[in-house]
Scaffold this motif. Structure first.
Motif, PDB file in Angstrom:
ATOM      1  N   THR A 250       0.788  -1.206   0.003  1.00  0.00           N
ATOM      2  CA  THR A 250       0.109   0.045   0.115  1.00  0.00           C
ATOM      3  C   THR A 250       0.805   1.153  -0.135  1.00  0.00           C
ATOM      4  OG1 THR A 250      -1.682  -1.206   1.090  1.00  0.00           O
ATOM      5  CG2 THR A 250      -1.833   1.184   1.271  1.00  0.00           C
ATOM      6  N   LEU A 251       1.971   1.385   0.928  1.00  0.00           N
ATOM      7  CA  LEU A 251       2.846   2.446   0.691  1.00  0.00           C
ATOM      8  C   LEU A 251       3.445   2.686  -0.671  1.00  0.00           C
ATOM      9  CD1 LEU A 251       4.126   4.499   2.302  1.00  0.00           C
ATOM     10  CD2 LEU A 251       5.844   2.882   3.099  1.00  0.00           C
ATOM     11  N   ALA A 252       3.978   1.541  -1.188  1.00  0.00           N
ATOM     12  CA  ALA A 252       4.616   1.665  -2.560  1.00  0.00           C
ATOM     13  C   ALA A 252       3.599   2.291  -3.652  1.00  0.00           C
ATOM     14  CB  ALA A 252       5.071   0.404  -3.057  1.00  0.00           C
ATOM     15  N   LYS A 253       2.320   1.803  -3.448  1.00  0.00           N
ATOM     16  CA  LYS A 253       1.325   2.327  -4.238  1.00  0.00           C
ATOM     17  C   LYS A 253       1.181   3.865  -4.202  1.00  0.00           C
ATOM     18  CE  LYS A 253      -1.600  -1.855  -5.193  1.00  0.00           C
ATOM     19  NZ  LYS A 253      -3.117  -2.510  -4.665  1.00  0.00           N
ATOM     20  N   HIS A 254       0.997   4.183  -2.643  1.00  0.00           N
ATOM     21  CA  HIS A 254       0.813   5.567  -2.604  1.00  0.00           C
ATOM     22  C   HIS A 254       1.899   6.440  -2.962  1.00  0.00           C
ATOM     23  CE1 HIS A 254      -0.233   8.932   0.074  1.00  0.00           C
ATOM     24  NE2 HIS A 254       0.995   9.124   0.173  1.00  0.00           N
ATOM     25  N   ASN A 255       3.050   5.874  -2.606  1.00  0.00           N
ATOM     26  CA  ASN A 255       4.254   6.875  -3.014  1.00  0.00           C
ATOM     27  C   ASN A 255       4.276   7.027  -4.661  1.00  0.00           C
ATOM     28  OD1 ASN A 255       5.152   7.080  -0.377  1.00  0.00           O
ATOM     29  ND2 ASN A 255       6.652   5.502  -0.429  1.00  0.00           N
ATOM     30  N   TYR A 256       4.306   5.784  -5.526  1.00  0.00           N
ATOM     31  CA  TYR A 256       4.370   5.914  -6.860  1.00  0.00           C
ATOM     32  C   TYR A 256       2.944   6.850  -7.357  1.00  0.00           C
ATOM     33  CZ  TYR A 256       3.449   5.057 -11.831  1.00  0.00           C
ATOM     34  OH  TYR A 256       3.272   4.990 -12.891  1.00  0.00           O
ATOM     35  N   LEU A 257       1.889   6.610  -6.656  1.00  0.00           N
ATOM     36  CA  LEU A 257       0.718   7.511  -7.330  1.00  0.00           C
ATOM     37  C   LEU A 257       0.816   8.944  -6.829  1.00  0.00           C
ATOM     38  CD1 LEU A 257      -2.193   4.938  -6.292  1.00  0.00           C
ATOM     39  CD2 LEU A 257      -1.450   5.612  -8.737  1.00  0.00           C
ATOM     40  N   LYS A 258       1.302   9.353  -5.899  1.00  0.00           N
ATOM     41  CA  LYS A 258       1.559  10.717  -5.427  1.00  0.00           C
ATOM     42  C   LYS A 258       2.483  11.340  -6.289  1.00  0.00           C
ATOM     43  CE  LYS A 258       3.202  13.613  -1.787  1.00  0.00           C
ATOM     44  NZ  LYS A 258       3.601  13.887  -0.403  1.00  0.00           N
TER      45      LYS A 258
ATOM     46  N   GLY B 291      -8.052   1.501  -3.855  1.00  0.00           N
ATOM     47  CA  GLY B 291      -8.788   1.142  -4.946  1.00  0.00           C
ATOM     48  C   GLY B 291      -8.298   0.642  -6.188  1.00  0.00           C
ATOM     49  N   ILE B 292      -7.057   0.813  -6.402  1.00  0.00           N
ATOM     50  CA  ILE B 292      -6.377   0.296  -7.705  1.00  0.00           C
ATOM     51  C   ILE B 292      -5.926  -1.213  -7.459  1.00  0.00           C
ATOM     52  CG2 ILE B 292      -4.020   1.158  -7.118  1.00  0.00           C
ATOM     53  CD1 ILE B 292      -3.839   1.598 -10.122  1.00  0.00           C
ATOM     54  N   SER B 293      -6.358  -2.214  -8.379  1.00  0.00           N
ATOM     55  CA  SER B 293      -5.954  -3.566  -8.231  1.00  0.00           C
ATOM     56  C   SER B 293      -4.222  -3.642  -8.355  1.00  0.00           C
ATOM     57  CB  SER B 293      -6.694  -4.273  -9.244  1.00  0.00           C
ATOM     58  OG  SER B 293      -5.983  -3.960 -10.652  1.00  0.00           O
TER      59      SER B 293
ATOM     60  N   PHE C  73      -2.024  -1.614 -11.010  1.00  0.00           N
ATOM     61  CA  PHE C  73      -0.825  -0.748 -10.509  1.00  0.00           C
ATOM     62  C   PHE C  73       0.186  -1.369 -11.208  1.00  0.00           C
ATOM     63  CE2 PHE C  73       2.448  -0.570  -7.350  1.00  0.00           C
ATOM     64  CZ  PHE C  73       2.619   0.683  -7.119  1.00  0.00           C
ATOM     65  N   GLN C  74       0.558  -2.397 -11.331  1.00  0.00           N
ATOM     66  CA  GLN C  74       1.775  -3.020 -12.086  1.00  0.00           C
ATOM     67  C   GLN C  74       1.853  -2.409 -13.521  1.00  0.00           C
ATOM     68  OE1 GLN C  74       4.509  -4.367 -10.497  1.00  0.00           O
ATOM     69  NE2 GLN C  74       3.386  -4.376  -8.672  1.00  0.00           N
TER      70      GLN C  74
ATOM     71  N   ALA D  83       4.565   0.113 -15.213  1.00  0.00           N
ATOM     72  CA  ALA D  83       5.411  -0.439 -16.472  1.00  0.00           C
ATOM     73  C   ALA D  83       5.191   0.539 -17.515  1.00  0.00           C
ATOM     74  CB  ALA D  83       4.959  -1.932 -16.870  1.00  0.00           C
ATOM     75  N   ALA D  84       4.020   1.324 -17.816  1.00  0.00           N
ATOM     76  CA  ALA D  84       3.729   2.093 -18.867  1.00  0.00           C
ATOM     77  C   ALA D  84       4.095   3.474 -18.385  1.00  0.00           C
ATOM     78  CB  ALA D  84       2.253   2.193 -19.080  1.00  0.00           C
ATOM     79  N   TYR D  85       4.338   3.867 -17.281  1.00  0.00           N
ATOM     80  CA  TYR D  85       4.662   5.209 -16.775  1.00  0.00           C
ATOM     81  C   TYR D  85       5.787   5.094 -15.435  1.00  0.00           C
ATOM     82  CZ  TYR D  85       0.794   6.352 -19.445  1.00  0.00           C
ATOM     83  OH  TYR D  85      -0.102   6.476 -20.530  1.00  0.00           O
ATOM     84  N   PRO D  86       6.812   4.743 -15.795  1.00  0.00           N
ATOM     85  CA  PRO D  86       7.884   4.559 -14.552  1.00  0.00           C
ATOM     86  C   PRO D  86       8.228   5.798 -14.085  1.00  0.00           C
ATOM     87  CG  PRO D  86       9.039   3.743 -16.832  1.00  0.00           C
ATOM     88  CD  PRO D  86       7.492   4.325 -16.926  1.00  0.00           C
ATOM     89  N   ASN D  87       8.298   6.156 -12.857  1.00  0.00           N
ATOM     90  CA  ASN D  87       8.670   7.361 -12.181  1.00  0.00           C
ATOM     91  C   ASN D  87      10.068   7.491 -12.272  1.00  0.00           C
ATOM     92  OD1 ASN D  87       6.000   8.071 -11.466  1.00  0.00           O
ATOM     93  ND2 ASN D  87       6.161   7.455  -9.382  1.00  0.00           N
TER      94      ASN D  87
END
Length: 71
Positions: A25-33, A56-58, A62-63, A67-71
């Motif tokens: 969840t933290l990895a998702k949060h950091n990426y999305l932010k 909410g994102i599966s 998320f993966q 893959a499409a938009y690496p930070n």
């Protein structure tokens, strides 16, 4: 759900599964932010919206987004 335990002193601890879920969840949060901020969204709004999106994102979506938009 087997994600946390509470000890005799009422301290809450993650189980192994709980820790894995928290880290994901933290990895998702950091990426999305970061993703939102890179799109021009102000940090305060990006923080708030990443909090909503991270739950909410599966994992599959998320993966694919990463893959499409690496930070």
């Amino acid at each position: 759900a087997g994600l946390i335990t509470m000890d005799d002193e009422k301290m809450i601890h993650f189980t192994e599964l709980g820790l894995q879920l928290a880290e994901l969840t933290l990895a998702k949060h950091n990426y999305l932010k970061t993703f939102l901020m890179n799109a021009g969204i102000d940090p305060e709004t990006a923080e708030r919206e990443a909090c909503a999106m991270e739950h909410g994102i599966s994992e599959d979506s998320f993966q694919k987004l990463k893959a499409a938009y690496p930070n």
